[in-house]
Each structure stands twice: as C-alpha cells, then as structure tokens.
Design a protein around this motif. Structure first.
Motif, PDB file in Angstrom:
ATOM      1  N   UNK A  46      -4.252  -0.648   9.854  1.00 44.22           N
ATOM      2  CA  UNK A  46      -4.487  -1.979   9.322  1.00 44.22           C
ATOM      3  C   UNK A  46      -3.780  -2.283   8.023  1.00 44.22           C
ATOM      4  N   UNK A  47      -2.929  -1.376   7.545  1.00 41.76           N
ATOM      5  CA  UNK A  47      -2.217  -1.626   6.304  1.00 41.76           C
ATOM      6  C   UNK A  47      -1.115  -2.657   6.527  1.00 41.76           C
ATOM      7  N   UNK A  48      -0.782  -3.428   5.506  1.00 46.15           N
ATOM      8  CA  UNK A  48       0.313  -4.403   5.673  1.00 46.15           C
ATOM      9  C   UNK A  48       1.643  -3.698   5.839  1.00 46.15           C
ATOM     10  N   UNK A  49       2.555  -4.332   6.577  1.00 44.64           N
ATOM     11  CA  UNK A  49       3.884  -3.764   6.764  1.00 44.64           C
ATOM     12  C   UNK A  49       4.628  -3.723   5.432  1.00 44.64           C
ATOM     13  N   UNK A  50       5.402  -2.692   5.227  1.00 44.95           N
ATOM     14  CA  UNK A  50       6.182  -2.579   3.998  1.00 44.95           C
ATOM     15  C   UNK A  50       7.544  -1.978   4.332  1.00 44.95           C
ATOM     16  N   UNK A  52       0.838  -1.192   0.000  1.00 40.97           N
ATOM     17  CA  UNK A  52       0.000   0.000   0.000  1.00 40.97           C
ATOM     18  C   UNK A  52       0.879   1.250   0.000  1.00 40.97           C
ATOM     19  N   UNK A  53       0.438   2.279  -0.711  1.00 41.82           N
ATOM     20  CA  UNK A  53       1.073   3.588  -0.703  1.00 41.82           C
ATOM     21  C   UNK A  53       2.498   3.564  -1.255  1.00 41.82           C
ATOM     22  N   UNK A  54       2.618   3.177  -2.507  1.00 43.11           N
ATOM     23  CA  UNK A  54       3.880   3.292  -3.230  1.00 43.11           C
ATOM     24  C   UNK A  54       4.075   4.757  -3.583  1.00 43.11           C
TER      25      UNK A  54
END
Length: 589
Positions: free
Chosen positions: A276-280, A247-249
């Motif tokens: 709740x966004x996946x870790x990146x 998420x959020x590139x």
C-alpha cells in the motif's frame, strides 16, 4: 585536490529502514556490445575492519589522493583506517586510528587550522554511548585523540560546514533532531543549536550543500519518509522546506549533478510499490537553483525491483563527454552506471557490473586514484576484504558536443576532481537558444585566465603544481552569465595506465603481437566476465609464471625472459569456470 571533499556513504542501523547489504568480490561488466569498452580494472586491499564509510582526501599532503575508511567495529577496534595512495591506483598498508570507538558516520576537514586533514566521527563507545569524536591529523596518515562529546543517542549521520560564516568549520549531527556544534578553529566544538525536523523519532542522513547559491551552507536531511532542506538564514538558524515525500528514503547525496555550480541532491528510495505504499522512483535528481528555497525534479528513474534499494550513490563523468553519469551500488549485488544524456536526463537502462553475492559493501566514493585524468571508484568492505579500488579503463570521448539544456556550458575537459599534468587543457561548448553567446571566460583560482569572443572554448595554459578551481563562464547578449566549475590538481609525474577490455573477454594491452622487447617483458592485461573473476594467470612458453587468486581483474607485472622468441598467454578464470585467454608472440633482445 581540494582536501575538504567528502562523499560519505550509507551506514548500518538495526533500527533503520530496511536496506540490503552489498558485496563486491569483482566488478564485471554485463553491458551490451554498444558499451563494450566501458570497463574498469579492479584490485582489493587486505582484510582490515568492518568499513562502513569512505572519504577521499590528501591526508599527508603529498599531492596523491588517499582514502579514509570509517569502521563500525572490526578486529582492530579502530574508528578509522587510512589507505595512503601511491599515485598509481595502488595503496600502502592500512593505518588504524581512534582505538576503542566505532563509527556510524564520519566527515573530514581541517578543524584546528594546522594544514592537515582531521576526522570527525559520529559513533559510539562501550557498545551504546553515542559520541562525537574528533581525531586530529598528524600529517602522516595517523590521527591522535582530540575532543570527545557524549551525545543523547548514537548519531546516524554527521556532516560539516561553516554554518555561522566565521571561517571555521562547524559540525551537524542527525540523531532524533539536528544538533549543531560550533567549531573554535582549534579542534574543539561547543553546542550551538538544535532543530527538530519532521515528525519521526529518528533522522537518518544529513548532507551539506549550497542549494540556492547564496554562499551559505544549507543542510539536506532525511527522516526515512521525507527529504528536507534546512536553508541557512544566519548563524545556526534555518528555514525548513520539505522537498520530497516518499516512503523509505534510503540515501541522499549532495553533488552538482548537472554541473551548473549549484549543489543538487541525488535521492534514492527502497521499493515504494508494495504494502500500500505510494509509488516512488528508484532514484531522483533534485536540482538546486540560484535564489530559490526550493528544488525542482531534474530526472526520476522509474521504479524497478532489479535496481532498487541503493546503499550508496554518486554522480561523476566516467567517459569524459562533459555530462555526469549516475553510479550506484544496488541491493541486487551490482554496481550500476546510468550514462548522462545531452538533454540533462539519463539512460534508463544502466551498465551493470556484478559485485558478488555473499556479504556487504557499504560505501562508494569517486576520485582519480591513478592520476590519469579519469574518475575511478573505491568501495569499502566488499565482502570483509577491506577495500576495492576500481580504476576507470573507459576510453574518453574525443569530441566535445554541446548539451541540449539552455542555457548551459558543456565542459568536456577537464573532468571534475581529477589530477593532470601541465599544461591544463580546457574544452567547452555553450548552448543558449534565446540569446547570442558573446564571450567565454576561464578563471583559475578566481583570477581571469582568458576571455574569448566565442561559444566554443579550446584553451591550454601552463600551470605550476597545485590545486585549482577552474571556473568557465559564458556571457550572452543581455549581459547574463552562466558557469561550470571544475576542481583539478596539477602535478608532475607519470599517470597510472589502464587497459580497456570488452565484456566476457580478456585483453592483453602489453606486449603487442610480434613486439620486439628487452628481456624484461611487461605483461598488462585486463578481463571482464558475467561472473566474478577468480584467477588471473600468465604463462610464458607454456609455464605458469603468475597466478593471482585474489579476485583482481588485471595483471600488471614485468617478467624476466631469455633472449629469443617467446609465447605469452594471459588467462582469466571466472567463478562459473569459464576461461578467457589471449596470446602474444614476442622477441626479446
């Protein structure tokens, strides 16, 4: 320097994913003592426009790197502003072109075959009408209006490549889908294809590279949630692969990070650990490889609130050790440098440089602006002051150590995209853990220059002025080969000087203590602080003779003195009120 060489930057978009703006008021090292000599000299241009993109190129063909800035609005109403280089790290007064339009992104290339760089602007006119605007170069730093094509919306990104293999540059635009325009070679373009990518309503960034080494330009594109590669399978036809799903590139940069001849991707992400966004990762290296329609992860920087939300990112070798470093502008108003390691990874704690706190800096490009063989940086619109040039004062590594990645070539000299005097000197070491390296070769502009039975190369050759593609190859006992590429320009002239300094200090590089000089005394000093530099001063025999309050970190000026003994004092003031001072006693004759 090859003139079609673009490192475009992040652009502003009120409908895009959230990205912090940045400011560059002064570049100040916050590094530890271990990196105390990693330093830059910073100087700013006069205020011009709202610059949001930056590209490098030689627009007047004088062998000196210039800068082309794309403007999203601005007081002059010009789409692009050109800064012609003087060859010593300074630039002439800005030149504006493309009145009446604003740029969201831009790219450069010779679109009409006249030998001069042109500019393609993806932007808008009349406040909202999306356009592709071609500005044709006059060869003097100015551009004349060429073709304008109305678009269905404001393009978020524009990039260039020969997508149909006819030897003419074509254009790709990211809007709601990818739009491809075929170049006729005369500066005009016609619609060639469209391609829906992903399932989002908008695409945000696209970049071109040969990610699988088949000689065809591929396209990497982000929709803000995923990164895709469009693999070139023929004239304006592509096969699409998802290569990253976070998420959020925020940014993708096409660059050969590991210097193995195949284009890689630097991808950056914005705080993917909340709501709740996946870790990146904070940023990630995705490696291209021969013959594959896929990319592997070469390195991932763990997420950090300190280093998240990069507005611009690139890879360059700042210390000449043969390994690219990653350089970024961050959302916390810093320029961060992660030094490359022998194993192909990077140090996880960066060198940090303060970039101020109050407005915006949107674009970062790398080049050798003072032609001293070291990579420098330029930043567009740091705090509405036009442009900042960051001259690399880091001492270069003097020994060449092979990398740990097998098989590979570590080429310590020359540094990619630098300017050098003849003779050209090449040093390189190979690593091959499975086979014996039997031969090393150097090709200059595709012609064999030397072939040696060795795994270490130390080679010099006299060259005439001009652009050179330097290919270094290693052959092993099985007949397999691997390579590195360097792009250099040989020129006749004197390189610009730099003055290294430690953190929170000032260093007077000239004159030296107790030096005997003429009555024209050259004072050359550089400073770094944990806060922005607010003033640089020079005192001669207690009298103030120089007072620069522009934010520059260095002084490089000659002063006239009478014959006799004199005291020279250089002072730097930072915004916290700290004063750094160093003195010299000289005798003028």
């Amino acid at each position: 320097m090859p003139r079609i060489c673009i490192l475009p930057a992040h652009r502003r978009d009120y409908r895009s994913i959230p990205i912090f703006s940045l400011t560059l008021l002064s570049l100040i090292a916050l590094s530890t003592a271990a990196f105390s000599q990693d330093s830059f000299m910073v100087r700013y241009s006069a205020a011009t426009n709202d610059g949001v993109q930056l590209a490098r190129g030689d627009v007047n063909n004088d062998g000196i790197p210039d800068l082309i800035m794309g403007n999203n609005g601005g007081s002059s109403g010009a789409a692009v502003t050109v800064f012609l280089g003087n060859g010593d790290g300074t630039f002439k007064a800005p030149l504006d072109s493309g009145l009446g339009s604003s740029a969201f992104d831009m790219t450069v290339g010779d679109f009409n075959g006249d030998g001069f760089l042109d500019v393609a602007v993806g932007g808008y006119v009349n406040g909202s009408q999306g356009v592709l605007e071609i500005l044709l170069g006059n060869g003097d730093g100015t551009f004349r209006a060429g073709q304008t094509i109305n678009l269905p919306d404001i393009p978020r990104s524009i990039t260039v490549g020969d997508f149909n293999g006819d030897g003419k540059l074509d254009i790709a635009l990211a809007i709601d889908q990818m739009y491809f325009y075929q170049g006729a070679g005369d500066g005009t373009f016609t619609s060639a294809a469209t391609l829906k990518v992903g399932n989002q309503s908008l695409l945000y960034e696209s970049r071109v590279g040969d990610f699988n080494g088949d000689g065809k330009p591929d396209v990497a594109v982000s929709d803000g949630f995923k990164v895709y590669v469009l693999w070139n399978t023929g004239p304006f036809t592509f096969t699409t692969t998802t290569i990253a799903s976070y998420v959020l590139v925020t940014n993708i940069t096409a660059v050969d990070v590991n210097q193995d001849h195949y284009t890689d991707l630097l991808t950056t992400y914005y705080t993917c650990t909340q709501n709740g966004e996946p870790a990146c990762p904070a940023w990630q290296v995705l490696l291209g490889a021969k013959g594959k329609q896929s990319m592997t992860t070469g390195f991932s920087l763990p997420p950090s609130t300190t280093y998240s939300g990069f507005g611009s990112l690139t890879a360059a070798d700042i210390n000449g050790d043969g390994f690219n470093d990653v350089v970024a502008l961050t959302s916390s108003f810093k320029m961060a440098v992660w030094l490359g390691n022998r194993n192909g990874g990077f140090q996880t704690t960066p060198l940090l440089y303060s970039t101020g706190t109050n407005t915006s800096a949107d674009a970062l490009v790398a080049s050798d602006f003072n032609r001293d063989g070291k990579i420098d940086f330029a930043v567009a619109d740091p705090g509405n002051i036009g442009m900042a040039v960051l001259l690399n004062a880091t001492p270069q590594v003097t020994t060449c150590t092979a990398g740990a990645v097998s098989p590979s070539i570590t080429e310590c000299a020359p540094v990619d995209y630098t300017y050098l005097n003849s003779p050209l000197h090449i040093t390189a070491r190979t690593t091959d853990n499975n086979h014996t390296v039997t031969t090393m070769q150097v090709y200059l502009n595709n012609a064999l220059a030397t072939s040696q039975s060795a795994n270490f190369l130390n080679y010099s050759t006299t060259l005439s002025d001009g652009d050179y593609l330097v290919v270094t190859k290693a052959w092993d006992s099985t007949g397999a080969n691997f390579r590195t590429d360097r792009h250099v320009q040989i020129y006749t002239g004197t390189p610009g000087e730099t003055c290294a300094t430690a953190a929170n200090a000032i260093n007077v590089c000239s004159p030296t203590q107790n030096q005997t000089t003429t009555t024209s005394v050259h004072v050359f000093a550089n400073s770094q602080s944990s806060f922005p530099i607010s003033a640089m001063q020079v005192y001669i025999d207690g009298s103030l003779v120089y007072d620069d309050t522009s934010g520059s970190t260095y002084v490089d000026t000659t002063f006239k003195v009478a014959a006799g003994t004199h005291s020279i004092v250089a002072k730097a003031w930072d915004t916290a009120g700290t004063i750094f001072s160093e003195s010299r006693t000289i005798t003028a004759q």
